[in-house]
Design a protein around this motif. Structure first.
Motif, short mmCIF file in Angstrom:
data_model
loop_
_atom_site.label_atom_id
_atom_site.label_comp_id
_atom_site.label_asym_id
_atom_site.label_seq_id
_atom_site.Cartn_x
_atom_site.Cartn_y
_atom_site.Cartn_z
N ILE A 164 -17.23 10.53 -5.12
CA ILE A 164 -16.03 10.29 -4.33
C ILE A 164 -14.93 9.84 -5.28
O ILE A 164 -15.05 8.80 -5.93
CB ILE A 164 -16.25 9.20 -3.27
N VAL A 165 -13.87 10.63 -5.40
CA VAL A 165 -12.74 10.31 -6.29
C VAL A 165 -11.58 9.84 -5.42
O VAL A 165 -10.99 10.63 -4.68
CB VAL A 165 -12.32 11.54 -7.12
N PHE A 166 -11.29 8.56 -5.49
CA PHE A 166 -10.15 8.03 -4.75
C PHE A 166 -8.86 8.53 -5.39
O PHE A 166 -8.68 8.44 -6.60
CB PHE A 166 -10.19 6.50 -4.71
N THR A 167 -7.98 9.08 -4.56
CA THR A 167 -6.76 9.72 -5.08
C THR A 167 -5.53 8.83 -4.97
O THR A 167 -4.50 9.17 -5.55
CB THR A 167 -6.50 11.04 -4.33
N ARG A 168 -5.64 7.74 -4.26
CA ARG A 168 -4.51 6.80 -4.11
C ARG A 168 -4.55 5.75 -5.22
O ARG A 168 -5.61 5.41 -5.71
CB ARG A 168 -4.58 6.09 -2.76
N GLN A 169 -3.38 5.23 -5.57
CA GLN A 169 -3.34 4.18 -6.59
C GLN A 169 -3.72 2.82 -6.02
O GLN A 169 -4.04 1.91 -6.78
CB GLN A 169 -1.96 4.11 -7.22
N LYS A 170 -3.70 2.70 -4.70
CA LYS A 170 -4.04 1.43 -4.06
C LYS A 170 -5.08 1.64 -2.97
O LYS A 170 -5.03 2.63 -2.25
CB LYS A 170 -2.81 0.78 -3.40
N ILE A 171 -5.99 0.70 -2.86
CA ILE A 171 -6.89 0.61 -1.72
C ILE A 171 -6.65 -0.79 -1.16
O ILE A 171 -7.19 -1.77 -1.69
CB ILE A 171 -8.37 0.81 -2.11
N ASP A 172 -5.80 -0.88 -0.16
CA ASP A 172 -5.39 -2.19 0.33
C ASP A 172 -5.47 -2.28 1.85
O ASP A 172 -5.87 -1.32 2.52
CB ASP A 172 -3.99 -2.54 -0.17
N LEU A 173 -5.09 -3.42 2.37
CA LEU A 173 -5.16 -3.68 3.80
C LEU A 173 -4.44 -2.62 4.62
O LEU A 173 -4.89 -2.25 5.71
CB LEU A 173 -4.58 -5.08 4.10
#
Length: 124
Positions: free
Chosen positions: A19-28
Motif C-alpha cells: 500500500i503506497v500512500f500518495t498524500r503527504q499527510k495522514i491526519d485527522l
C-alpha cells in the motif's frame, strides 16, 4: 473492484500487498476517508501481510497512527503482519516518539521490507 479513491495505490504480490500512500499527510482531516477505503480494500483481501509505504508522507498525527495500528491489529487477527516502509528521518522520529515503533518493524527500502515476507508463497 475497489471504489475510486486518491489516498493510496496498491500492488498485489504473491506473499503480501504493498500500500503506497500518495498524500503527504495522514491526519485527522483525511483519516476517516482513508480508513473507509483502506479497510474496504484490506477486508476484500482478508487483511493480508502488508507493507505500508510511507515514503510520500511528510506528516502523520495521532489519528493517522491510530489508523495504521487499527489495520495492523485486524491483519494480526488473521495471522498476518504489517510492516512500514519509511525513509524520512523526520517521519521515523515521529514514529518513535509516538510509540508506533512498538507495533511495527520499519524498513528504509522496499527490498528489505519485501524480504520480511520472502518465506510466504501465497497472499491470504
Amino acid at each position: 473492484m475497489a471504489p475510486e479513491q486518491n489516498y493510496f495505490d496498491y500492488f498485489n504480490y504473491s506473499a503480501f500487498i504493498h500500500i503506497v500512500f500518495t498524500r503527504q499527510k495522514i491526519d485527522l482531516f483525511d483519516t476517516p476517508n482513508i480508513s473507509k477505503y483502506l479497510n474496504y480494500y484490506m477486508e476484500h483481501h482478508n487483511y493480508p501481510n502488508t507493507i505500508f509505504d510511507l515514503r510520500n508522507v511528510n506528516y502523520t498525527d495521532s489519528a493517522g497512527f491510530g489508523l495504521l495500528i487499527s489495520v495492523m491489529s485486524k491483519c494480526k487477527k488473521n495471522g498476518n503482519e504489517v510492516v512500514l516502509l519509511c525513509n524520512k528521518e523526520s517521519m521515523i522520529d515521529d514514529l518513535k516518539v509516538s510509540g508506533v515503533t512498538n507495533f511495527f518493524s520499519i524498513f528504509k527500502n522496499f527490498s528489505d521490507a519485501e524480504k520480511k515476507f520472502s518465506h510466504i508463497s501465497n497472499i491470504s
